[in-house]
Structures are given as structure tokens and as C-alpha cells.
Design a protein around this motif. Structure first.
Motif, PDB file in Angstrom:
ATOM      1  N   ALA A   1       0.829  -1.208   0.000  1.00  0.00           N
ATOM      2  CA  ALA A   1       0.000   0.000   0.000  1.00  0.00           C
ATOM      3  C   ALA A   1       0.863   1.258   0.000  1.00  0.00           C
ATOM      4  CB  ALA A   1      -0.928  -0.001   1.212  1.00  0.00           C
ATOM      5  N   ALA A   2       1.981   1.204   0.724  1.00  0.00           N
ATOM      6  CA  ALA A   2       2.898   2.344   0.734  1.00  0.00           C
ATOM      7  C   ALA A   2       3.552   2.555  -0.627  1.00  0.00           C
ATOM      8  CB  ALA A   2       3.968   2.143   1.804  1.00  0.00           C
TER       9      ALA A   2
ATOM     10  N   GLU B   1      -0.716   8.761  -0.216  1.00  0.00           N
ATOM     11  CA  GLU B   1      -1.346   9.732   0.673  1.00  0.00           C
ATOM     12  C   GLU B   1      -2.826   9.917   0.327  1.00  0.00           C
ATOM     13  OE1 GLU B   1      -0.007  11.981  -2.916  1.00  0.00           O
ATOM     14  OE2 GLU B   1       0.812  10.381  -1.650  1.00  0.00           O
ATOM     15  N   GLU B   2      -3.187   9.764  -0.941  1.00  0.00           N
ATOM     16  CA  GLU B   2      -4.590   9.882  -1.332  1.00  0.00           C
ATOM     17  C   GLU B   2      -5.390   8.682  -0.841  1.00  0.00           C
ATOM     18  OE1 GLU B   2      -4.924  10.522  -5.512  1.00  0.00           O
ATOM     19  OE2 GLU B   2      -3.793  12.411  -5.474  1.00  0.00           O
ATOM     20  N   PHE B   3      -4.782   7.505  -0.883  1.00  0.00           N
ATOM     21  CA  PHE B   3      -5.444   6.306  -0.358  1.00  0.00           C
ATOM     22  C   PHE B   3      -5.712   6.459   1.134  1.00  0.00           C
ATOM     23  CE2 PHE B   3      -4.335   2.360   2.015  1.00  0.00           C
ATOM     24  CZ  PHE B   3      -5.556   1.715   1.876  1.00  0.00           C
ATOM     25  N   VAL B   4      -4.725   6.957   1.870  1.00  0.00           N
ATOM     26  CA  VAL B   4      -4.892   7.133   3.311  1.00  0.00           C
ATOM     27  C   VAL B   4      -5.989   8.157   3.597  1.00  0.00           C
ATOM     28  CG1 VAL B   4      -3.782   7.971   5.424  1.00  0.00           C
ATOM     29  CG2 VAL B   4      -2.548   6.420   3.893  1.00  0.00           C
ATOM     30  N   ALA B   5      -5.960   9.285   2.889  1.00  0.00           N
ATOM     31  CA  ALA B   5      -6.936  10.351   3.138  1.00  0.00           C
ATOM     32  C   ALA B   5      -8.354   9.925   2.775  1.00  0.00           C
ATOM     33  CB  ALA B   5      -6.541  11.602   2.353  1.00  0.00           C
ATOM     34  N   ALA B   6      -8.487   9.205   1.658  1.00  0.00           N
ATOM     35  CA  ALA B   6      -9.824   8.861   1.166  1.00  0.00           C
ATOM     36  C   ALA B   6     -10.404   7.617   1.822  1.00  0.00           C
ATOM     37  CB  ALA B   6      -9.775   8.655  -0.349  1.00  0.00           C
ATOM     38  N   THR B   7      -9.553   6.682   2.236  1.00  0.00           N
ATOM     39  CA  THR B   7     -10.041   5.390   2.725  1.00  0.00           C
ATOM     40  C   THR B   7      -9.708   5.121   4.186  1.00  0.00           C
ATOM     41  OG1 THR B   7      -9.838   4.479   0.490  1.00  0.00           O
ATOM     42  CG2 THR B   7     -10.027   2.903   2.301  1.00  0.00           C
ATOM     43  N   LEU B   8      -8.428   5.209   4.541  1.00  0.00           N
ATOM     44  CA  LEU B   8      -8.040   4.827   5.899  1.00  0.00           C
ATOM     45  C   LEU B   8      -8.441   5.859   6.952  1.00  0.00           C
ATOM     46  CD1 LEU B   8      -4.522   3.161   5.524  1.00  0.00           C
ATOM     47  CD2 LEU B   8      -6.794   2.114   5.521  1.00  0.00           C
ATOM     48  N   LYS B   9      -8.282   7.143   6.636  1.00  0.00           N
ATOM     49  CA  LYS B   9      -8.610   8.154   7.649  1.00  0.00           C
ATOM     50  C   LYS B   9     -10.080   8.119   8.055  1.00  0.00           C
ATOM     51  CE  LYS B   9      -8.016  12.977   8.937  1.00  0.00           C
ATOM     52  NZ  LYS B   9      -7.536  14.323   8.511  1.00  0.00           N
ATOM     53  N   PRO B  10     -11.042   8.002   7.104  1.00  0.00           N
ATOM     54  CA  PRO B  10     -12.447   7.894   7.526  1.00  0.00           C
ATOM     55  C   PRO B  10     -12.720   6.670   8.391  1.00  0.00           C
ATOM     56  CG  PRO B  10     -12.320   8.509   5.217  1.00  0.00           C
ATOM     57  CD  PRO B  10     -10.933   8.149   5.638  1.00  0.00           C
TER      58      PRO B  10
ATOM     59  N   HIS C   1      -2.523   2.229  14.744  1.00  0.00           N
ATOM     60  CA  HIS C   1      -3.137   2.453  13.434  1.00  0.00           C
ATOM     61  C   HIS C   1      -2.687   3.792  12.852  1.00  0.00           C
ATOM     62  CE1 HIS C   1      -6.821  -0.483  13.532  1.00  0.00           C
ATOM     63  NE2 HIS C   1      -5.662  -1.099  13.635  1.00  0.00           N
ATOM     64  N   ALA C   2      -2.607   4.806  13.696  1.00  0.00           N
ATOM     65  CA  ALA C   2      -2.179   6.131  13.231  1.00  0.00           C
ATOM     66  C   ALA C   2      -0.742   6.081  12.705  1.00  0.00           C
ATOM     67  CB  ALA C   2      -2.296   7.153  14.365  1.00  0.00           C
ATOM     68  N   VAL C   3       0.112   5.338  13.382  1.00  0.00           N
ATOM     69  CA  VAL C   3       1.498   5.204  12.950  1.00  0.00           C
ATOM     70  C   VAL C   3       1.567   4.494  11.595  1.00  0.00           C
ATOM     71  CG1 VAL C   3       3.705   4.088  13.466  1.00  0.00           C
ATOM     72  CG2 VAL C   3       2.462   5.285  15.271  1.00  0.00           C
ATOM     73  N   ILE C   4       0.771   3.447  11.439  1.00  0.00           N
ATOM     74  CA  ILE C   4       0.735   2.721  10.164  1.00  0.00           C
ATOM     75  C   ILE C   4       0.266   3.647   9.047  1.00  0.00           C
ATOM     76  CG2 ILE C   4      -0.395   0.856   8.879  1.00  0.00           C
ATOM     77  CD1 ILE C   4      -0.569  -0.653  11.597  1.00  0.00           C
ATOM     78  N   MET C   5      -0.767   4.435   9.305  1.00  0.00           N
ATOM     79  CA  MET C   5      -1.276   5.360   8.287  1.00  0.00           C
ATOM     80  C   MET C   5      -0.211   6.367   7.870  1.00  0.00           C
ATOM     81  SD  MET C   5      -5.285   6.214   9.068  1.00  0.00           S
ATOM     82  CE  MET C   5      -4.960   7.065  10.601  1.00  0.00           C
TER      83      MET C   5
ATOM     84  N   VAL D   1       2.345   4.639   5.608  1.00  0.00           N
ATOM     85  CA  VAL D   1       1.792   4.372   4.278  1.00  0.00           C
ATOM     86  C   VAL D   1       1.687   5.667   3.488  1.00  0.00           C
ATOM     87  CG1 VAL D   1      -0.248   3.601   3.005  1.00  0.00           C
ATOM     88  CG2 VAL D   1       0.552   2.286   4.977  1.00  0.00           C
ATOM     89  N   ALA D   2       1.154   6.721   4.114  1.00  0.00           N
ATOM     90  CA  ALA D   2       0.977   8.001   3.425  1.00  0.00           C
ATOM     91  C   ALA D   2       2.305   8.575   2.960  1.00  0.00           C
ATOM     92  CB  ALA D   2       0.268   8.992   4.344  1.00  0.00           C
ATOM     93  N   ALA D   3       3.358   8.337   3.736  1.00  0.00           N
ATOM     94  CA  ALA D   3       4.684   8.845   3.383  1.00  0.00           C
ATOM     95  C   ALA D   3       5.363   8.017   2.298  1.00  0.00           C
ATOM     96  CB  ALA D   3       5.566   8.896   4.627  1.00  0.00           C
TER      97      ALA D   3
END
Length: 223
Positions: free
Chosen positions: A96-97, A103-112, A181-185, A188-190
Motif C-alpha cells: 500500500a505504501a 497519501e490519497e489512499f490514506v486520506a480517502a479510505t483509511l482516515k475515515p 493504526h495512526a502510525v501505520i497510516m 503508508v501516506a509517506a
């Protein structure tokens, strides 16, 4: 009438699921239709439908001619599942990273999903918490673009959701897991594939330790 019956079955499913996840129905306990009918004020039909669905989803196990019971896995059983999940989640996070725009995957999918899970944690809703936890991990799996990995993760989904609900009962684990989970996100976003894999694997190992603590408190067998 069909819609009404389905609604009753869904209500029964959620109520019994909550009893399992929150420990009201302890690991190894037998699940009997008649007491549930009286407790939930429902007829046997939706209760039986709900029990069959819970068995399919891994929350109950069925024994021929003896009905249903809450799973009482040995630690050896769960060790196998957690070992698989550590590898699978690590690969999924790494891939995923490596997406073109992680970063778009994290913002659109994981963050919600993270925000929904945070709300469930703050509301002490362990059923919703464990359901969203599974969604969070499966979303990373789908982002890995490895269809075989996704199928294996989905096959383990019911068992892992049961484990998630059990480990969530360990004091402090829910909030610690959310930080993980926040650390994983962030990893991945980076686009940091190496760190994403490392953090995902560490998260599963810590979840395994929490599950071990929870089920041993309920007298689970070690073998």
C-alpha cells in the motif's frame, strides 16, 4: 413479511454478536435458542437465522446435534492465525505504501475508517470497534493489489474479528491500538514501505499479546 423477519434476524445477530464480543457469552459457553428468545423477546426463527450467520462469520462454532457454542480457541490455534496475519498485514502495508499516490489512499479510505473506529472506541462500542478494525485491515489488503493475499485475509476475517473483540477488552488496549493504526497510516501516506511493513507487523504482535492476556483470563487452553 420477509423484510420484517430479516429485520428481526439482523437485530438478533447484532445483540448476540455484542454478547460474544463483550464477553457476556464467555468462550466455550453453549448458546441455546430458548433463553435467547426470552432475553431478546423474539421467536426462535430469527434467533436460529442469526446463530447460523454468526457461525458463518466466525463468532460461533456449530457442533452436530449439540447446537452452537462460543469459540474457545487454544493459544496454539490463535498463534497460527496471528503468525499468518503478521506476515499478511506486513506485506499489505508495504504494498500500500508503494502505491503511486499513497497519501490519497490514506486520506480517502483509511482516515475515515480511523475516525469511525475512534468514535466507536470513545463510545465503548466494542462490536463497532472490532467490525471497523477488520475493515481497516482489509482496506490495506485491497490496496496491496494482491488478490491472493486478500482472499487469505478474508478467510481469516471471522476468526480475527473475534480475536479483535477479545483483545479490545484488555484495559488500555483500544487506545493503544488506535495509536498504532495512526502510525501505520503515517508510514503508508509517506510511501515508506519498509516502515509501513515494520509497524504493521508490530501492531499484529501487540494485538496477539493482548488477545493472549484476554483469553487466558477466561481460562482458555494453552494447547
Amino acid at each position: 413479511m420477509v423484510i420484517e423477519r430479516e429485520t428481526y434476524a439482523q437485530a438478533a445477530y447484532r445483540a448476540i454478536q455484542r454478547m460474544v464480543v463483550e464477553g457476556e457469552l464467555a468462550p466455550g459457553s453453549k448458546v441455546v435458542v430458548r433463553p435467547l428468545c426470552e432475553l431478546l423477546d423474539l421467536s426462535p426463527t430469527p434467533i436460529k437465522t442469526a446463530l447460523a450467520a454468526l457461525e458463518r462469520d466466525g463468532f460461533l462454532v456449530a457442533t452436530p446435534h449439540r447446537g452452537y457454542r462460543v469459540p474457545q480457541p487454544t493459544w496454539a490455534d490463535m498463534r497460527e492465525i496471528y503468525e499468518l496475519r503478521e506476515v499478511l498485514d506486513g506485506i499489505a502495508a508495504r504494498n500500500a505504501a508503494g502505491l503511486e499516490r499513497p497519501e490519497e489512499f490514506v486520506a480517502a479510505t483509511l482516515k475515515p475508517l480511523y475516525e469511525r473506529q475512534q468514535a466507536a472506541a470513545e463510545g465503548a462500542d466494542l462490536v463497532a470497534y472490532s467490525d471497523i478494525d477488520l475493515e481497516f485491515h482489509q482496506a490495506i489488503g485491497h490496496a496491496s493489489e494482491n488478490s491472493r493475499l486478500v482472499r487469505v485475509m478474508e478467510n481469516l476475517g471471522g476468526q480475527f474479528r473475534f480475536a479483535s473483540g477479545s483483545s479490545a477488552r484488555v484495559p488500555g488496549r483500544v487506545h493503544t491500538a488506535m495509536r498504532e493504526h495512526a502510525v501505520i497510516m503515517r508510514a503508508v501516506a509517506a510511501g515508506d514501505a519498509e516502515r509501513a511493513e515494520r509497524e504493521a507487523r508490530a501492531h499484529v504482535r501487540k494485538s496477539a499479546a493482548a488477545f493472549d492476556k484476554s483469553v487466558r483470563a477466561n481460562g482458555v487452553r494453552s494447547r
